[in-house]
Enzyme design. Structure first.
Site, PDB file in Angstrom:
ATOM      1  N   GLY A  22     -30.156 103.806  47.465  1.00  0.00           N
ATOM      2  CA  GLY A  22     -30.512 104.797  48.347  1.00  0.00           C
ATOM      3  C   GLY A  22     -32.118 104.743  48.409  1.00  0.00           C
ATOM      4  N   ASN A  23     -32.821 105.824  48.977  1.00  0.00           N
ATOM      5  CA  ASN A  23     -34.272 105.716  48.745  1.00  0.00           C
ATOM      6  C   ASN A  23     -34.709 107.312  48.391  1.00  0.00           C
ATOM      7  OD1 ASN A  23     -34.824 106.945  51.586  1.00  0.00           O
ATOM      8  ND2 ASN A  23     -33.894 105.130  52.180  1.00  0.00           N
ATOM      9  N   ARG A  24     -35.955 107.421  48.582  1.00  0.00           N
ATOM     10  CA  ARG A  24     -36.256 108.696  47.849  1.00  0.00           C
ATOM     11  C   ARG A  24     -36.612 109.992  49.208  1.00  0.00           C
ATOM     12  NH1 ARG A  24     -37.576 108.369  42.778  1.00  0.00           N
ATOM     13  NH2 ARG A  24     -38.067 106.054  42.154  1.00  0.00           N
ATOM     14  N   SER A  25     -36.394 109.531  50.267  1.00  0.00           N
ATOM     15  CA  SER A  25     -36.496 110.228  51.450  1.00  0.00           C
ATOM     16  C   SER A  25     -35.594 111.758  51.135  1.00  0.00           C
ATOM     17  CB  SER A  25     -35.922 109.945  52.758  1.00  0.00           C
ATOM     18  OG  SER A  25     -35.858 110.563  53.875  1.00  0.00           O
ATOM     19  N   ALA A  90     -35.560 107.275  56.807  1.00  0.00           N
ATOM     20  CA  ALA A  90     -35.802 106.258  55.910  1.00  0.00           C
ATOM     21  C   ALA A  90     -34.452 105.278  55.731  1.00  0.00           C
ATOM     22  CB  ALA A  90     -36.235 106.458  54.513  1.00  0.00           C
TER      23      ALA A  90
END
Ligand code: PMT
Length: 214
Positions: A22-25, A90
């Protein structure tokens, strides 16, 4: 009344039943945009990745998705009914080529995960776009911010791109604030101060209304 598609939040790409890439959005920027667009009178179709946040507004229809493939399917099916789309999500550019059906056990010291490309949702909408539709992208950059954003605008056939650079303190992921520069196809730059994402969203919607009317 204009109908506005917004993508927001991260995507989660499963590795096995318990793990993901995943990512930090957080989804804050896209949800603030949904709110601002609805306040300006639009009907909003919000395609929202796995964010902890939520929005309840009579003019905002929320479509929850997990993965880039799901976001791609929803966004491409909704876009033909929309006047404009704002791509604030994102999206993970890659996903594991296979998803393990059982939790992966630790055995060797190294583990390789093979990744395959995800579709580029903004670029696909850029190809699908009709002359009476507007497509607005975001660019999240860490270096050569303006040049990279200008390239993304051309490559994805966007009308405008909203640059937020991690070079600027308080901009980008997770913060309650953002600092943006809006770039058009003629390379005109409109720079804004660091402010709350709610106010940034209002600036973007006001710019879009002006752009639409000229
Ligand atoms: O959610 P927050 O914590 O509030 O953070 C907000 C944000 C930083 C995520 C947001 O402001 C932002 O910049 N979103 C875009 C992040 C991004 O992935 O940018 P990019 O430069 O990699 O992608 C360019 C554009 O193509 C974006 O509009 C993106 O949504 C779109 N894209 C990218 C890849 C892909 N497979 N599909 C896409 O649609």
């Amino acid at each position: 009344q204009k109908t506005c598609l917004i993508t927001a939040g991260p995507t989660f790409e499963a590795i096995d039943p318990v793990r993901f890439i995943g990512n930090r959005s957080s989804g804050k920027m896209g949800i603030a945009l949904a709110e601002a667009a609805a306040m300006a009178g639009a009907q909003v179709e919000l395609v929202l990745g796995p964010s902890k946040l939520d929005i309840q507004h009579p003019n905002v229809q929320v479509h929850r998705v997990q993965t880039a493939l799901e976001m791609h399917e929803k966004a491409t099916s909704i876009f033909p009914q929309c006047d404009l789309a704002i791509m604030a999500a994102a999206v993970s550019d890659y996903r594991p080529s296979t998803v393990a059906t059982q939790k992966i056990k630790k055995s060797s010291d190294n583990l390789r995960i093979d990744l395959v490309r995800n579709p580029d949702i903004a670029a696909d909408l850029g190809r699908q776009k009709k002359t009476n539709q507007l497509l607005i992208g975001f660019a999240l950059e860490t270096n050569n911010a303006i040049e990279n954003a200008q390239q993304k605008l051309k490559k994805k056939n966007l009308d405008l791109i909203v640059l937020n650079s991690l070079e600027n303190k308080g901009a980008g992921f997770n913060h309650d604030t953002n600092q943006i520069t809006i770039i058009d196809q003629d390379n005109n730059l409109k720079k804004f101060e660091l402010k709350s994402k709610d106010l940034v969203a209002q600036d973007i919607i006001e710019t879009l209304v002006d752009y639409w009317n000229t």
